[in-house]
Write an enzyme that holds these catalytic residues in place. Sequence first.
Site, mmCIF file in Angstrom:
data_model
loop_
_atom_site.group_PDB
_atom_site.id
_atom_site.type_symbol
_atom_site.label_atom_id
_atom_site.label_comp_id
_atom_site.label_asym_id
_atom_site.label_seq_id
_atom_site.Cartn_x
_atom_site.Cartn_y
_atom_site.Cartn_z
ATOM 1 C CD GLU A 185 -24.552 112.681 26.846
ATOM 2 O OE1 GLU A 185 -23.577 112.076 27.335
ATOM 3 O OE2 GLU A 185 -24.436 113.630 26.049
ATOM 4 C CB CYS A 219 -22.768 109.133 30.476
ATOM 5 S SG CYS A 219 -22.152 110.091 29.079
#
Length: 423
Positions: A185, A219
């Site tokens: 990720e 993010c």
Amino acid sequence: MVDVNIQTTIGPYKQEPVCTRPLATDEQLDTVIAEAVKAQKSWKKVPIEQRVEIAEKWVSEIEKQADLLAEDLSIQMGRAITPWNYPHLCTVNTVVPALLAGNAVIIKPAPQTPVPAERVLEAFTEAGLPPNVLQVVHLSQESTLKGLVSDPRVDYVVFTGSVAGGRAVDEAAATGPGFKGVGLELGGKDPAYVRPDADLKYTVENLVDGAFFNSGQSCCGIERIYVHSAVYDEFVKQFVALTKEYKLGDPMDPSTTLGPVVSLASAKRIRAQIADALKKGAKALVSEADFPAAKEGSTLVGPTVLVNVDHSMDIMVEETFGPAIGIMKVDSDQEALALMNDSAYGLTASVWTNGADPASTQVFHTFAEDLETGTVYMNRADALDPALPWAGVKDSGRGLSLSVMGYDHLTRTKSVMMRVRTD
């Protein structure tokens, strides 16, 4: 003289050491991995009902530490309730499912937030997790890649961080015998598009929060906004007004609503990106000048709202990971879609529209299908649903977590074929 065998965490607000941890030696790491392998052989035989019971007890134990956890994160990351970047959330998303699936887990926490992982381990121990099923180890970057990630006894690696870090982990995992699984990720440049029929008050409130929550260090936070020309002026007006209500300052002060960014290096990079945009013609409607606590050369970075932006500027194409946002005017859904996909990243994207109108809903479905991202939101952003898979495309990574699909990479499929003879 700096001791290379000691990891020191610098608090971002005061720029002073807040904790130190000894880095594991090669021999110590070898023991940790060996103990994990041994513990897993017994743990996988524990009935799933007992594993779930331990996980539920862990939730109760971790909730008891809420105030302590908040203090840890304020000191180490400079905000009252959220981590760097989200160590507790990442634990729930990856570590807990891995344990439920019968795996042993080794956590290598980020140097900026070493304590949260230790709190997690303490709570699991109190909940009755057997020894060495979960371990925390502090390592140098070299030892992480060459000693942990590349070790053939490690079957799967989950990494959350930068694109460069993800590439390094992927390369390290590919060395040695076998084919190790890797979940990544990584970064994001998550776009939002405001259509003409959006509820502007609701949309502004959510996009301001999405852009500046956690000081912009999320993010899946909002990193760039495209607004239809029909509502552009009013949207910008409301967005600027609400942004100016933030109070930048000491994260331990209850009245503070925006704390520092993670490091001086991060602050310098964010300010350089803003300066690049201004040099190329962008205009700042909100700048650090609007926030007395903001200081050049410090981690207190004031919110910045830029207009007159385009994709020649880093602020619209490169991950900012800080409290700065560019707002760009568009004239059609098609233009917005093309710009949203004009990115090396593909984590999330959001469309803000009238969800009660069938025609608008149909437009959203077109966006949902054509956007090159792992998650598409309508009228929300920066959110997770445990029932939905979480994944990225392009440079945002690969693999997934959450939902029932998240267990696929944490388990091994085995077919057993039997023939019973009756003669």
